[in-house]
Design an enzyme around this catalytic site. Sequence first.
Site, PDB file in Angstrom:
ATOM      1  N   SER A  63       1.153  -6.271  14.597  1.00 51.32           N
ATOM      2  CA  SER A  63      -0.055  -7.042  14.314  1.00 51.32           C
ATOM      3  C   SER A  63      -0.009  -8.363  15.070  1.00 51.32           C
ATOM      4  O   SER A  63       0.950  -8.654  15.778  1.00 51.32           O
ATOM      5  CB  SER A  63      -0.209  -7.282  12.807  1.00 51.32           C
ATOM      6  OG  SER A  63       0.812  -8.124  12.319  1.00 51.32           O
TER       7      SER A  63
ATOM      8  N   GLY B 198       3.299   1.952  -5.789  1.00 50.66           N
ATOM      9  CA  GLY B 198       2.077   2.744  -5.671  1.00 50.66           C
ATOM     10  C   GLY B 198       1.425   3.056  -7.003  1.00 50.66           C
ATOM     11  O   GLY B 198       0.251   3.452  -7.054  1.00 50.66           O
TER      12      GLY B 198
ATOM     13  N   HIS C  38      -6.463  -1.354  15.572  1.00 44.25           N
ATOM     14  CA  HIS C  38      -5.966  -1.588  14.213  1.00 44.25           C
ATOM     15  C   HIS C  38      -6.061  -0.323  13.365  1.00 44.25           C
ATOM     16  O   HIS C  38      -7.069   0.388  13.410  1.00 44.25           O
ATOM     17  CB  HIS C  38      -6.792  -2.714  13.591  1.00 44.25           C
ATOM     18  CG  HIS C  38      -6.308  -3.185  12.276  1.00 44.25           C
ATOM     19  ND1 HIS C  38      -7.139  -3.331  11.183  1.00 44.25           N
ATOM     20  CD2 HIS C  38      -5.075  -3.545  11.847  1.00 44.25           C
ATOM     21  CE1 HIS C  38      -6.448  -3.783  10.152  1.00 44.25           C
ATOM     22  NE2 HIS C  38      -5.204  -3.918  10.523  1.00 44.25           N
TER      23      HIS C  38
ATOM     24  N   ASP D  84       3.944  -0.238   0.550  1.00 40.80           N
ATOM     25  CA  ASP D  84       3.312  -0.782   1.757  1.00 40.80           C
ATOM     26  C   ASP D  84       3.405  -2.304   1.675  1.00 40.80           C
ATOM     27  O   ASP D  84       2.889  -2.903   0.732  1.00 40.80           O
ATOM     28  CB  ASP D  84       1.850  -0.330   1.811  1.00 40.80           C
ATOM     29  CG  ASP D  84       1.144  -0.708   3.097  1.00 40.80           C
ATOM     30  OD1 ASP D  84       1.674  -1.515   3.868  1.00 40.80           O
ATOM     31  OD2 ASP D  84       0.038  -0.189   3.331  1.00 40.80           O
ATOM     32  N   MET D  85       4.080  -2.913   2.616  1.00 41.30           N
ATOM     33  CA  MET D  85       4.239  -4.368   2.554  1.00 41.30           C
ATOM     34  C   MET D  85       4.182  -5.000   3.933  1.00 41.30           C
ATOM     35  O   MET D  85       4.505  -4.378   4.952  1.00 41.30           O
ATOM     36  CB  MET D  85       5.579  -4.729   1.926  1.00 41.30           C
ATOM     37  CG  MET D  85       6.775  -4.480   2.839  1.00 41.30           C
ATOM     38  SD  MET D  85       8.262  -5.348   2.279  1.00 41.30           S
ATOM     39  CE  MET D  85       9.193  -5.464   3.819  1.00 41.30           C
ATOM     40  N   ALA D  86       3.747  -6.253   3.956  1.00 41.41           N
ATOM     41  CA  ALA D  86       3.862  -7.071   5.158  1.00 41.41           C
ATOM     42  C   ALA D  86       5.249  -7.711   5.158  1.00 41.41           C
ATOM     43  O   ALA D  86       5.885  -7.834   4.099  1.00 41.41           O
ATOM     44  CB  ALA D  86       2.795  -8.155   5.165  1.00 41.41           C
TER      45      ALA D  86
END
Length: 350
Positions: free
Chosen positions: A140, A306, A116, A174-176
């Site tokens: 993931s 950000g 990870h 930054d995103m899922a």
Amino acid sequence: MKLARQELKDLMKHKMMQGGLQEEHAEQTAEILTWAHERGYASHGAVRVEYYTERIAKGGITHDPAITWKQTGPCSGIMDGDNGIGYYVATKATEKAIEMAKENGIAVVGMANISHTGSIGYYTEMCAKQGLLAITFCQSDPMAVPYGGTEPYYGTNPISFAAPTADERMVVFDMATTVQAWGKILDKRSQGAEIPGDWAVDEEGSPVTDPHKVNALVPIAGAKGYGLMMMVDIFSGILLGVPFGKHVSSMYADCSKGRELGQMIIVMDPERFCGAEQFMKNMSQSCDELSGMKAAPGFGKVYYPGERAVMRRDKTYEEGGIEVVDEIVDYLKSDQLHFDRYDHKNRFAD
């Protein structure tokens, strides 16, 4: 409990060294965990150390990995991490990508057989600090259904990009690719609260509001998020020859085995396109125009990606330090390697 930055970093570093990780690798991992925690991403901060230390101690993370670099072209290559700690390997791979991009204008670097890597915005920000653009993707745990499906196949499969400006600001996104992270489901369970109907599905693939009935998460924007999940899996899994889709290893199933994850980073030098000076000037103008825009009802301002993370970081230190749950601090200061605060099914996932 509030801790100074260096104190928290040192505690995390020493805990992972206690598990068997070599100092240089523990140092870099602790730095990125601190970077995440101070920006308000506590789910990718100190809470992760127990899991990492357990996996390190059980052999699922190689203590002294034989990291290798294979140059596959003037602008491409793969770094094999030998299942070493992902944070260190990803940092080294990003450094290599920065070097290649500065020399050739672009770099496409894969990372194979790693563990990870945490908040992937850190790696794209590394590039932005060097005046470069970057985008990265990583795999993931399978915990999200494909659009129209009932069984988990992909993970939250995050994406991050970053770009520099003409001043000290940096755009870092930054995103899922799921509507929400698994940690949010756990939060609602602990609160005895319901979840919105568009977060997750049950075993039949039907939307669910009871967090205890959640079988899988759902992609953002339906079919569009599903496509993004697949894109991430192709770039960071199939393309690198590591396990993909539902074959990606579970974060907590067996801490004695390596995870064999993949990640991809693409880095570009704006000098080779419109020119670095013009690019960064225009980036600053774009951020200024967004900030100066009239905000919609319920919003105080339009922020560039950000910006709020940096504001949270600054506020953290203005208020006396990084807030860390007492139980986690006690663990970091103890001789314990792990204490199983969550069962394996309900811990934080990637």
